[in-house]
Write a protein that holds these residues in place. Structure first.
Motif, PDB file in Angstrom:
ATOM      1  N   ASP A 419       0.757  -1.161  -0.036  1.00  0.00           N
ATOM      2  CA  ASP A 419       0.144  -0.109   0.026  1.00  0.00           C
ATOM      3  C   ASP A 419       0.767   1.173   0.019  1.00  0.00           C
ATOM      4  O   ASP A 419       0.557   2.469  -0.367  1.00  0.00           O
ATOM      5  CB  ASP A 419      -1.126   0.033   1.084  1.00  0.00           C
ATOM      6  N   PHE A 420       2.179   1.185   0.368  1.00  0.00           N
ATOM      7  CA  PHE A 420       2.931   2.226   0.159  1.00  0.00           C
ATOM      8  C   PHE A 420       3.818   2.303  -0.955  1.00  0.00           C
ATOM      9  O   PHE A 420       4.163   3.432  -1.473  1.00  0.00           O
ATOM     10  CB  PHE A 420       4.008   2.227   1.407  1.00  0.00           C
ATOM     11  N   TYR A 421       4.616   1.071  -1.543  1.00  0.00           N
ATOM     12  CA  TYR A 421       5.513   0.856  -2.404  1.00  0.00           C
ATOM     13  C   TYR A 421       4.882   0.447  -3.502  1.00  0.00           C
ATOM     14  O   TYR A 421       5.941   0.263  -4.665  1.00  0.00           O
ATOM     15  CB  TYR A 421       6.679   0.290  -1.959  1.00  0.00           C
ATOM     16  N   GLY A 422       3.672  -0.049  -3.734  1.00  0.00           N
ATOM     17  CA  GLY A 422       3.162  -0.579  -4.976  1.00  0.00           C
ATOM     18  C   GLY A 422       3.290  -2.248  -4.943  1.00  0.00           C
ATOM     19  O   GLY A 422       3.810  -2.707  -3.936  1.00  0.00           O
ATOM     20  N   PRO A 423       2.621  -2.687  -5.913  1.00  0.00           N
ATOM     21  CA  PRO A 423       2.565  -4.163  -6.031  1.00  0.00           C
ATOM     22  C   PRO A 423       3.920  -4.758  -6.277  1.00  0.00           C
ATOM     23  O   PRO A 423       4.267  -6.007  -5.758  1.00  0.00           O
ATOM     24  CB  PRO A 423       1.755  -4.507  -7.413  1.00  0.00           C
ATOM     25  N   ASP A 424       5.029  -4.050  -6.674  1.00  0.00           N
ATOM     26  CA  ASP A 424       6.388  -4.586  -6.937  1.00  0.00           C
ATOM     27  C   ASP A 424       7.341  -4.365  -5.692  1.00  0.00           C
ATOM     28  O   ASP A 424       8.338  -4.076  -5.880  1.00  0.00           O
ATOM     29  CB  ASP A 424       7.098  -4.170  -8.229  1.00  0.00           C
ATOM     30  N   ALA A 425       6.545  -3.848  -4.626  1.00  0.00           N
ATOM     31  CA  ALA A 425       7.449  -3.779  -3.187  1.00  0.00           C
ATOM     32  C   ALA A 425       8.734  -4.707  -3.200  1.00  0.00           C
ATOM     33  O   ALA A 425       9.484  -4.245  -2.189  1.00  0.00           O
ATOM     34  CB  ALA A 425       6.395  -3.659  -1.910  1.00  0.00           C
ATOM     35  N   ASP A 426       8.515  -6.056  -3.310  1.00  0.00           N
ATOM     36  CA  ASP A 426       9.564  -7.050  -3.191  1.00  0.00           C
ATOM     37  C   ASP A 426      10.750  -6.641  -4.089  1.00  0.00           C
ATOM     38  O   ASP A 426      11.936  -7.539  -4.003  1.00  0.00           O
ATOM     39  CB  ASP A 426       8.990  -8.362  -3.089  1.00  0.00           C
ATOM     40  N   GLN A 427      10.596  -5.938  -5.288  1.00  0.00           N
ATOM     41  CA  GLN A 427      11.736  -5.981  -6.254  1.00  0.00           C
ATOM     42  C   GLN A 427      12.515  -4.759  -6.203  1.00  0.00           C
ATOM     43  O   GLN A 427      12.353  -3.785  -5.333  1.00  0.00           O
ATOM     44  CB  GLN A 427      10.761  -5.671  -7.647  1.00  0.00           C
ATOM     45  N   PHE A 428      13.771  -4.982  -6.407  1.00  0.00           N
ATOM     46  CA  PHE A 428      15.091  -4.118  -6.160  1.00  0.00           C
ATOM     47  C   PHE A 428      14.832  -3.375  -7.538  1.00  0.00           C
ATOM     48  O   PHE A 428      15.186  -3.662  -8.555  1.00  0.00           O
ATOM     49  CB  PHE A 428      16.184  -4.919  -6.216  1.00  0.00           C
ATOM     50  N   ARG A 429      14.280  -1.976  -7.346  1.00  0.00           N
ATOM     51  CA  ARG A 429      14.131  -1.028  -8.512  1.00  0.00           C
ATOM     52  C   ARG A 429      14.389   0.187  -8.053  1.00  0.00           C
ATOM     53  O   ARG A 429      13.530   1.054  -7.687  1.00  0.00           O
ATOM     54  CB  ARG A 429      12.754  -1.298  -8.877  1.00  0.00           C
ATOM     55  N   PRO A 430      15.705   0.823  -8.139  1.00  0.00           N
ATOM     56  CA  PRO A 430      16.063   1.854  -7.815  1.00  0.00           C
ATOM     57  C   PRO A 430      15.426   3.109  -8.616  1.00  0.00           C
ATOM     58  O   PRO A 430      15.267   4.202  -7.959  1.00  0.00           O
ATOM     59  CB  PRO A 430      17.603   1.982  -8.198  1.00  0.00           C
ATOM     60  N   GLU A 431      14.852   2.952  -9.546  1.00  0.00           N
ATOM     61  CA  GLU A 431      14.109   4.064 -10.463  1.00  0.00           C
ATOM     62  C   GLU A 431      12.876   4.182  -9.748  1.00  0.00           C
ATOM     63  O   GLU A 431      12.466   5.457 -10.038  1.00  0.00           O
ATOM     64  CB  GLU A 431      13.806   3.368 -12.077  1.00  0.00           C
ATOM     65  N   ARG A 432      12.342   3.460  -8.678  1.00  0.00           N
ATOM     66  CA  ARG A 432      10.952   4.070  -8.329  1.00  0.00           C
ATOM     67  C   ARG A 432      11.617   5.413  -7.472  1.00  0.00           C
ATOM     68  O   ARG A 432      10.665   5.920  -7.034  1.00  0.00           O
ATOM     69  CB  ARG A 432      10.555   3.054  -7.182  1.00  0.00           C
TER      70      ARG A 432
END
Ligand code: HEM
Ligand SMILES: *[C@@H]1O[C@H](CO)[C@@H](O)[C@H](O)[C@H]1NC(C)=O
Ligand SMILES: *[C@@H]1O[C@H](CO)[C@@H](O)[C@H](O)[C@H]1NC(C)=O
Ligand SMILES: *[C@@H]1O[C@H](CO)[C@@H](O)[C@H](O)[C@H]1NC(C)=O
Ligand SMILES: *[C@@H]1O[C@H](CO)[C@@H](O)[C@H](O)[C@H]1NC(C)=O
Ligand SMILES: *[C@@H]1O[C@H](CO)[C@@H](O)[C@H](O)[C@H]1NC(C)=O
Ligand SMILES: *[C@@H]1O[C@H](CO)[C@@H](O)[C@H](O)[C@H]1NC(C)=O
Length: 507
Positions: A419-432
């Motif tokens: 709910d804070f970081y979106g459905p891909d909260a488990d992914q390493f994605r610096p672009e966020r």
């Protein structure tokens, strides 16, 4: 014993019992009144099926820890129980939360209602009493002693980081196929840089020359013993570990020399100042000297040095290890980072330039989000108090927290809330993090918040940033040789269980 004295005893016992019962009832009524006044409702979500001792919970926790999934398991529980719930261990009931509003209340709004002094028995043998393990006035004085010198990022000394980088690079094979574990090198890098900064002299663990190696080993063992004492809780009284006692002594005696030296140097400086007027020939920044300028209490200086060493060393090394684990698994991120670093045209970065590397900062933020190096923490209520959410069926009412209750907060679970970081909260994605898209407040807390926020945040980000930039300049490819995904190793800090195994080729 005569009839008379028996009667007196019975009478006394009765009076005492009645007094006790009355005081318990009074306390109950006072608390109920207090809870009502604040609109509290009970927490209906419970982690345990076994309502008396919570044995089921303890069993599943031990099981999860054995499979190195303690954090993932706890995180699932947080999600299933809507982020605030109670949990029982033996006879103690604690409140667990990953709700930003509750964490903000514990760490900031009602800061004075909570303490961490219960840590002392676990940490004192190594640290003594200092900023990291005391509350109240003692802590406030520690903070005042230490903090002024940590506010600016310039406190970190880039020249000495660079000096150690040479030693560090010398240990990395660069043929593209020999595997090296960066994690163990990062731990050596940070013990060297921390001792240089704190004591004015590095223990030289990267060079493997020093007789000071015994310090690095002893410090390592003393920290393990802290973890063990933490797990034993009250039982630690019945457990003795002579090797831990010896390690603690080695560490403290080693540091003591530098304390003595610092006090001597500062005293002679003061004499000189009086004699020759103030000709400020201040050389390199050394933390122990800075402390000695503010207090002549040697015990205090020693304790604070040990506290800062513990708070700063493994945290920084763990962050580097976790981040490089992910960088090595994500070649596109590594290339992008190298392109950004190329703007320096091979020069060593200045503070200003480090601060302006935006993508580097995105990578650091993302690493600390996914793998916060202090993933679990707790405070104990020092008085009856209230948390704003978690009570009632909908979990939206305030919650009463009786004095003595432990409130555990789970940063790992919070940092992965979809709910804070979106459905891909488990992914390493610096672009966020790019373009200031994420400006989180209390839902992002790698360095803690409120009056006890990490004093070393700037220092740590400078060190990690510096090492990363130098790696990016030095090595073209960075390839993971860890067959599996990142797995937790949870001691005082969170690092990678299998280390950070990579192969590199030169730029
Ligand atoms: C990535 C690196 C780091 C992270 C993630 C980190 C995180 C934290 C966290 C979460 C706390 C709060 C602990 C608590 O109150 O229970 C803390 C406190 C502290 N940190 Fe850091 N830290 C890092 C590096 C450093 C460094 C490099 C130093 C010093 C050179 C340092 C010095 C301290 C001190 C002295 C405290 C205690 C502050 C107080 O209680 O008033 N930390 N840190
Ligand atoms: C450290 O703190 C003292 C006192 O606040 C200050 O005078 C000194 O300039 C500081 N040193 C650095 C390097 O920030
Ligand atoms: C430090 O302790 C860990 C176990 O917690 C061990 O794996 C590691 O080899 C030790 N490092 C040193 C330098 O003794
Ligand atoms: C229970 O709480 C007390 C303090 O309230 C603490 O000293 C003790 O270690 C706790 N016991 C367990 C098993 O956590
Ligand atoms: C969970 O908590 C949120 C607020 O924190 C609330 O809006 C929601 O209704 C709760 N859901 C359930 C199923 O209790
Ligand atoms: C990294 O996180 C901090 C703390 O939330 C934030 O202030 C900063 O803007 C973030 N940096 C980037 C590049 O998003
Ligand atoms: C950890 O390392 C060992 C040996 O290097 C390997 O067999 C194992 O698969 C690794 N585990 C993970 C999760 O990568």
């Amino acid at each position: 014993m005569g009839f008379h004295s028996t009667r007196v005893l019975v009478l006394a016992a009765t009076v005492l019992t009645v007094a006790l019962v009355v005081s318990r009832i009074r306390r109950f009524l006072v608390r109920r009144q207090f809870a009502r006044l604040h609109g509290c409702k009970p927490i209906v979500r419970r982690a345990n099926k076994d309502p008396f001792f919570g044995l089921d919970r303890m069993y599943s926790f031990i099981q999860a820890a054995r499979e190195h999934k303690a954090l993932e398991t706890a995180r699932e529980r947080h999600r299933a129980l809507n982020y605030t719930f109670t949990s029982k261990q033996l006879l103690n009931s604690s409140i667990l939360t990953s709700e930003p509003e509750n964490i903000k209340t514990v760490l900031s709004i009602n800061f004075k209602h909570y303490g961490l002094g219960h840590r002392l028995q676990q940490f004192e043998p190594l640290l003594g009493k200092g900023i990291f393990d005391t509350d109240g006035d003692h802590w406030a004085m520690s903070r005042a002693l230490i903090r002024p010198n940590f506010t600016r990022d310039q406190v970190a000394d880039l020249a000495s980081f660079e000096h150690l980088i040479k030693d560090f690079f010398a240990l990395i094979p660069r043929d593209g196929y020999t595997v090296v574990d960066l994690q163990s090198l990062f731990f050596r890098y940070t013990i060297d840089s921390a001792t240089e900064f704190l004591f004015g002299q590095s223990v030289g663990s990267l060079r493997m020359t020093g007789s000071d190696l015994s310090f690095a080993e002893a410090f390592n063992y003393s920290q393990e013993a802290i973890t063990t004492r933490g797990m034993l809780g009250q039982l630690h009284r019945f457990y003795s570990d002579p090797k831990a006692d010896q390690s603690d002594r080695i560490c403290r005696e080693f540091a003591q020399q530098f304390v003595d030296e610092a006090v001597r140097i500062v005293q002679s400086e003061e004499k000189e100042d009086k004699n020759e007027g103030s000709e400020t020939k201040r050389q390199k920044y050394i933390f122990s000297h800075e402390l000695a300028r503010r207090t002549s209490d040697k015990r205090r200086i020693l304790d604070e040095l040990m506290n800062v060493l513990l708070a700063g060393r493994d945290t920084t090394a763990s962050m580097l290890s976790n981040m490089f684990f992910m960088l090595a698994k994500h070649p596109a991120v590594w290339s992008k980072l190298r392109r950004e670093v190329a703007s320096l045209e091979g020069r060593l970065p200045t503070y200003e330039e480090l601060r302006n590397l935006k993508y580097l900062r995105c990578c650091m933020n993302e690493s600390l989000r996914l793998h916060p190096v202090v993933p679990l923490n707790e405070r104990k209520a020092l008085q009856d108090t209230v948390l704003p959410v978690g009570g009632g069926k909908d979990g939206l009412s305030p919650v009463f927290v009786p004095k003595g209750t432990f409130v555990g907060y789970n940063i790992y679970a919070m940092h992965r809330r979809t709910d804070f970081y979106g459905p891909d909260a488990d992914q390493f994605r610096p672009e966020r993090w790019e373009n200031g898209r994420l400006q989180p407040r209390w839902e992002y807390l790698p360095f803690n918040g409120g009056p006890r926020i990490c004093v070393g945040q700037q220092y740590a980000l400078t060190e990690v940033g510096y090492v990363t930039v130098r790696m990016a300049q030095e090595f073209q490819t960075l390839e993971s040789r860890d067959p599996g995904p990142w797995e937790e190793s949870l001691t005082l800090t969170l690092s990678s269980r299998n280390g950070t195994k990579v192969c590199v080729t030169p730029a």
